[in-house]
Design an enzyme around this catalytic site. Structure first.
Site, mmCIF file in Angstrom:
data_model
loop_
_atom_site.group_PDB
_atom_site.id
_atom_site.type_symbol
_atom_site.label_atom_id
_atom_site.label_comp_id
_atom_site.label_asym_id
_atom_site.label_seq_id
_atom_site.Cartn_x
_atom_site.Cartn_y
_atom_site.Cartn_z
ATOM 1 C CG LEU A 180 35.870 39.104 -35.180
ATOM 2 C CD1 LEU A 180 35.618 40.301 -36.083
ATOM 3 C CD2 LEU A 180 34.545 38.559 -34.648
ATOM 4 C CG ASP A 181 41.703 41.530 -34.226
ATOM 5 O OD1 ASP A 181 42.278 40.986 -35.181
ATOM 6 O OD2 ASP A 181 41.809 42.737 -33.946
ATOM 7 N NE ARG A 182 44.157 35.595 -28.280
ATOM 8 C CZ ARG A 182 44.089 35.787 -26.954
ATOM 9 N NH1 ARG A 182 43.262 35.060 -26.205
ATOM 10 N NH2 ARG A 182 44.846 36.689 -26.379
ATOM 11 C CB THR A 239 36.994 41.318 -31.857
ATOM 12 O OG1 THR A 239 37.999 42.323 -31.788
ATOM 13 C CG2 THR A 239 35.679 41.967 -32.267
#
Length: 316
Positions: free
Chosen positions: A144-146, A148
């Site tokens: 998961l994106d940092r 997000t």
């Protein structure tokens, strides 16, 4: 079919939940010695590799220090610990939603990277969970994106990791996200956005281009307010880099707090945890490939701009 040889186990323990670096000397690699090859291969400052050899920090499969003058041997493995960068701790809890003998589901806060990468190493969800849960072999099934927040699936047993990763590869996991963005009365929703997204190496942003779609997102309005904001439900059918952020921006309703879309604002100073991106991985739903159990997990987090836009905008 030729079977791949299993990788040798690391002779070095983890450090702060971070695995040592493993380097395999390839056939046709440069350098007459192990030292020469590593100097050419690693992005290290002058004298760093020599210093590691002098201190005995580069070891072979038997755990013994490898002399710098060791002749280059294709297929040989060496291990060493990277020098951890100075990291500002992310001051938000990493909640465990579910844990059993096969998986761990964590509710990740904004600003915490999923796995070690670049300047984020020990301050990552994987490293923190390994330390806090004392599961050194814990691995990430996806990322998961940092920026997000929300649910991330980790695997307890290395031999089972591939089965869970295959769920994401084959799109057998239903993921639902939540976002806060401006409300546009002229935007007709719900709708399914389809486009072709490309992300070039070294470029911060992804972009939409002509061609066969490779990105699909269902966009719905969950709730709207009189202050011009709305809470959106986003259901991705694919997993392209920055897909949800790109699609929301293309609809003319960029997600609040996005430093890349519609304009790149540049990285904030280290330790600036104000105004997080208002994007949350709300639910994960899948059939367990190992146990056959039906799983549905939900994040307990709330997006700050929806709870109080004034406080979020003020960075409180």
């Amino acid at each position: 079919m030729r079977r791949r040889r299993p990788l040798p186990p690391s002779p070095l323990p983890q450090r702060d939940g971070v695995d040592p670096v493993r380097v395999r000397l390839p056939a046709g690699g440069q350098g007459a010695t192990v030292r020469d090859h590593l100097v050419l291969r690693l992005s290290a400052g002058p004298g760093v590799v020599d210093g590691m050899f002098t201190e005995g920090l580069i070891v072979g499969a038997d755990g013994r220090a490898v002399p710098a003058e060791t002749p280059y041997e294709p297929g040989m493995f060496v291990w060493f610990h990277r020098e951890l960068p100075a990291e500002v701790p992310v001051p938000f809890p990493l909640e465990v939603v579910h844990r059993d003998e096969h998986i761990v589901v964590a509710d990740k806060p904004h600003f915490l990277a999923t796995t070690p990468r670049g300047s984020h190493v020990a301050q990552t969800a994987l490293a923190r969970l390994r330390r806090e849960l004392d599961i050194p072999e814990l691995g990430a099934a996806h990322r998961l994106d940092r920026l997000t927040a929300g649910l991330v699936l980790f695997t307890v047993r290395p031999g089972e990791r591939g089965a869970y990763q295959t769920l994401f590869r084959d799109r057998l996991v239903r993921k639902e996200y939540e976002a806060v963005a401006p409300y546009d009365p002229e935007l007709i929703l719900p709708r399914t956005v389809r486009s072709r997204i490309v992300k070039e190496r070294g470029v911060l942003t992804a972009r939409e281009v002509e061609g066969e779609p490779n990105a699909l997102t269902r966009v719905e309005i969950a709730e709207r307010r009189s202050d011009g904001l709305a809470r959106y439900r986003l259901v991705p059918g694919t997993g392209q880099t920055h897909q949800l952020r790109v699609h929301m921006n293309s609809l003319g309703v960029p997600i609040l707090g996005d430093p890349l879309y519609p304009e790149v604002t540049g990285p904030g100073p280290a330790g600036d945890f104000r105004r997080p991106l208002q994007l949350l991985a709300r639910t994960l739903e899948f059939t367990d490939p190992v146990t056959g159990a039906e799983h549905r997990f939900s994040s307990g987090r709330a997006l700050a701009a929806w709870a109080s836009y004034e406080d979020w905008a003020a960075g409180q």
